[in-house]
Design a protein around this motif. Structure first.
Motif, PDB file in Angstrom:
ATOM      1  N   SER A  84       4.348   6.254  -5.294  1.00 51.67           N
ATOM      2  CA  SER A  84       4.208   7.087  -4.095  1.00 51.67           C
ATOM      3  C   SER A  84       3.643   6.272  -2.936  1.00 51.67           C
ATOM      4  CB  SER A  84       3.317   8.304  -4.373  1.00 51.67           C
ATOM      5  OG  SER A  84       2.052   7.895  -4.826  1.00 51.67           O
ATOM      6  N   ALA A  85       4.118   6.599  -1.739  1.00 53.50           N
ATOM      7  CA  ALA A  85       3.648   5.923  -0.524  1.00 53.50           C
ATOM      8  C   ALA A  85       2.239   6.398  -0.197  1.00 53.50           C
ATOM      9  CB  ALA A  85       4.591   6.215   0.636  1.00 53.50           C
ATOM     10  N   LEU A 140       5.701 -10.316   5.621  1.00 52.08           N
ATOM     11  CA  LEU A 140       5.790  -9.208   6.574  1.00 52.08           C
ATOM     12  C   LEU A 140       4.946  -9.545   7.796  1.00 52.08           C
ATOM     13  CD1 LEU A 140       5.246  -6.411   3.917  1.00 52.08           C
ATOM     14  CD2 LEU A 140       7.424  -7.186   4.872  1.00 52.08           C
ATOM     15  N   THR A 141       5.499  -9.339   8.991  1.00 52.28           N
ATOM     16  CA  THR A 141       4.785  -9.716  10.210  1.00 52.28           C
ATOM     17  C   THR A 141       4.661  -8.579  11.221  1.00 52.28           C
ATOM     18  OG1 THR A 141       6.841 -10.527  11.182  1.00 52.28           O
ATOM     19  CG2 THR A 141       5.481 -12.141  10.026  1.00 52.28           C
ATOM     20  N   ASP A 142       5.280  -7.426  10.970  1.00 49.23           N
ATOM     21  CA  ASP A 142       5.227  -6.323  11.928  1.00 49.23           C
ATOM     22  C   ASP A 142       4.433  -5.142  11.388  1.00 49.23           C
ATOM     23  OD1 ASP A 142       6.028  -4.916  14.388  1.00 49.23           O
ATOM     24  OD2 ASP A 142       7.190  -3.676  13.008  1.00 49.23           O
ATOM     25  N   SER A 143       4.882  -4.588  10.285  1.00 48.81           N
ATOM     26  CA  SER A 143       4.189  -3.478   9.644  1.00 48.81           C
ATOM     27  C   SER A 143       4.487  -3.537   8.158  1.00 48.81           C
ATOM     28  CB  SER A 143       4.636  -2.127  10.224  1.00 48.81           C
ATOM     29  OG  SER A 143       5.968  -1.828   9.862  1.00 48.81           O
ATOM     30  N   TYR A 144       3.751  -2.763   7.385  1.00 47.75           N
ATOM     31  CA  TYR A 144       3.975  -2.743   5.949  1.00 47.75           C
ATOM     32  C   TYR A 144       3.629  -1.377   5.381  1.00 47.75           C
ATOM     33  CZ  TYR A 144      -1.090  -3.395   5.645  1.00 47.75           C
ATOM     34  OH  TYR A 144      -2.445  -3.252   5.781  1.00 47.75           O
ATOM     35  N   TYR A 145       4.214  -1.076   4.256  1.00 44.83           N
ATOM     36  CA  TYR A 145       3.896   0.123   3.493  1.00 44.83           C
ATOM     37  C   TYR A 145       3.049  -0.282   2.296  1.00 44.83           C
ATOM     38  CZ  TYR A 145       7.247   3.333   5.691  1.00 44.83           C
ATOM     39  OH  TYR A 145       7.907   4.152   6.567  1.00 44.83           O
ATOM     40  N   CYS A 146       2.104   0.569   1.936  1.00 48.72           N
ATOM     41  CA  CYS A 146       1.356   0.427   0.693  1.00 48.72           C
ATOM     42  C   CYS A 146       1.857   1.521  -0.243  1.00 48.72           C
ATOM     43  CB  CYS A 146      -0.133   0.654   0.903  1.00 48.72           C
ATOM     44  SG  CYS A 146      -0.917  -0.512   1.994  1.00 48.72           S
ATOM     45  N   PHE A 147       2.215   1.136  -1.440  1.00 57.00           N
ATOM     46  CA  PHE A 147       2.632   2.087  -2.465  1.00 57.00           C
ATOM     47  C   PHE A 147       1.672   2.004  -3.641  1.00 57.00           C
ATOM     48  CE2 PHE A 147       6.600   1.955  -0.195  1.00 57.00           C
ATOM     49  CZ  PHE A 147       7.167   3.201  -0.412  1.00 57.00           C
ATOM     50  N   GLY A 155      -1.170   5.750 -18.565  1.00 54.50           N
ATOM     51  CA  GLY A 155      -1.915   6.194 -17.401  1.00 54.50           C
ATOM     52  C   GLY A 155      -2.928   5.194 -16.883  1.00 54.50           C
ATOM     53  N   HIS A 156      -3.231   4.176 -17.696  1.00 55.11           N
ATOM     54  CA  HIS A 156      -4.182   3.150 -17.263  1.00 55.11           C
ATOM     55  C   HIS A 156      -3.490   1.993 -16.558  1.00 55.11           C
ATOM     56  CE1 HIS A 156      -7.415   5.171 -19.322  1.00 55.11           C
ATOM     57  NE2 HIS A 156      -6.675   5.232 -20.413  1.00 55.11           N
ATOM     58  N   ASP A 157      -2.174   1.985 -16.563  1.00 52.40           N
ATOM     59  CA  ASP A 157      -1.393   0.958 -15.878  1.00 52.40           C
ATOM     60  C   ASP A 157      -1.178   1.424 -14.439  1.00 52.40           C
ATOM     61  OD1 ASP A 157       0.236  -1.122 -15.138  1.00 52.40           O
ATOM     62  OD2 ASP A 157       1.907  -0.571 -16.455  1.00 52.40           O
ATOM     63  N   ILE A 158      -2.155   1.116 -13.577  1.00 55.67           N
ATOM     64  CA  ILE A 158      -2.110   1.567 -12.186  1.00 55.67           C
ATOM     65  C   ILE A 158      -2.318   0.383 -11.253  1.00 55.67           C
ATOM     66  CG2 ILE A 158      -2.896   3.908 -12.694  1.00 55.67           C
ATOM     67  CD1 ILE A 158      -5.663   3.090 -11.654  1.00 55.67           C
ATOM     68  N   GLY A 159      -1.876   0.552 -10.025  1.00 56.37           N
ATOM     69  CA  GLY A 159      -2.074  -0.488  -9.041  1.00 56.37           C
ATOM     70  C   GLY A 159      -1.357  -0.140  -7.759  1.00 56.37           C
ATOM     71  N   ALA A 160      -1.201  -1.138  -6.924  1.00 60.65           N
ATOM     72  CA  ALA A 160      -0.568  -0.917  -5.627  1.00 60.65           C
ATOM     73  C   ALA A 160       0.170  -2.182  -5.216  1.00 60.65           C
ATOM     74  CB  ALA A 160      -1.626  -0.556  -4.588  1.00 60.65           C
ATOM     75  N   PHE A 161       1.114  -2.014  -4.296  1.00 60.51           N
ATOM     76  CA  PHE A 161       1.870  -3.146  -3.774  1.00 60.51           C
ATOM     77  C   PHE A 161       2.280  -2.865  -2.340  1.00 60.51           C
ATOM     78  CE2 PHE A 161       4.927  -0.352  -5.834  1.00 60.51           C
ATOM     79  CZ  PHE A 161       5.957  -0.258  -4.916  1.00 60.51           C
ATOM     80  N   TYR A 162       2.644  -3.940  -1.628  1.00 62.85           N
ATOM     81  CA  TYR A 162       3.093  -3.868  -0.243  1.00 62.85           C
ATOM     82  C   TYR A 162       4.596  -4.115  -0.165  1.00 62.85           C
ATOM     83  CZ  TYR A 162      -1.819  -5.008   0.818  1.00 62.85           C
ATOM     84  OH  TYR A 162      -3.170  -5.033   0.894  1.00 62.85           O
ATOM     85  N   ALA A 164      10.692   0.039   1.558  1.00 65.74           N
ATOM     86  CA  ALA A 164       9.977   1.314   1.444  1.00 65.74           C
ATOM     87  C   ALA A 164      10.950   2.486   1.494  1.00 65.74           C
ATOM     88  CB  ALA A 164       8.947   1.443   2.564  1.00 65.74           C
ATOM     89  N   LYS A 165      11.895   2.426   2.403  1.00 67.67           N
ATOM     90  CA  LYS A 165      12.881   3.514   2.522  1.00 67.67           C
ATOM     91  C   LYS A 165      13.684   3.645   1.225  1.00 67.67           C
ATOM     92  CE  LYS A 165      11.827   4.544   6.760  1.00 67.67           C
ATOM     93  NZ  LYS A 165      10.977   5.672   7.053  1.00 67.67           N
ATOM     94  N   LYS A 166      13.978   2.521   0.582  1.00 64.01           N
ATOM     95  CA  LYS A 166      14.708   2.566  -0.689  1.00 64.01           C
ATOM     96  C   LYS A 166      13.856   3.191  -1.784  1.00 64.01           C
ATOM     97  CE  LYS A 166      17.853  -1.102   0.515  1.00 64.01           C
ATOM     98  NZ  LYS A 166      18.374  -2.434   0.262  1.00 64.01           N
TER      99      LYS A 166
END
Length: 141
Positions: free
Chosen positions: A19-20, A40-47, A55-62, A68-70
């Motif tokens: 999820s975004a 990335l040099t303009d903007s980024y999404y964090c997911f 359920g313990h396998d969690i994290g985030a990526f840019y 992001a749209k995909k």
């Protein structure tokens, strides 16, 4: 997390709930590395991601906007408004995918301050929020 290419993204969506959390404008001369391997040099999404079987396998990526749209299309998830740390905006946020025409709705000033604070943490900590912080942010929309 490697998300280069449609096949890799599809595998991630099968393995994780994704999820975004934030869409942030980069400051001048700031750079982030996307999960695609690009800079990335303009903007980024964090997911945020959570393992469907663990359920313990969690994290985030840019990632950048095209990736992001995909992800949003693959997951049916809601987009998040762009946060520019150097620009003040009105007290409204974009509606979710169930709203008519992506309409904007008024946001309580205290909620807006909380959203801005979380987005500023993303910028200052140079990390993608996940877990409780991501849940608080998602609940505000």
């Amino acid at each position: 997390m490697d998300c280069f290419g449609d096949k890799a993204r599809e595998q991630m969506v099968r393995r994780y709930d994704i999820s975004a959390v934030a869409h942030v404008k980069l400051l001048n001369n700031q750079k982030k590395h996307s999960c695609t391997g690009r800079v990335l040099t303009d903007s980024y999404y964090c997911f945020e991601y959570k393992g469907k079987n663990n359920g313990h396998d969690i994290g985030a990526f840019y990632c950048g906007e095209p990736t992001a749209k995909k992800f949003l299309a693959l997951t049916g998830g809601d987009d998040v408004p762009l946060f520019n740390p150097l620009k003040s905006d009105s007290l409204s946020v974009s509606g979710n995918s169930s709203s008519v025409g992506g309409a904007k709705r008024k946001v309580d000033p205290a909620t807006k301050q909380l959203l801005n604070a979380i987005n500023l943490l993303v910028v200052c900590w140079d990390t993608a929020p996940y877990g409780k912080l991501a849940k608080i942010k998602q609940d505000c929309y």
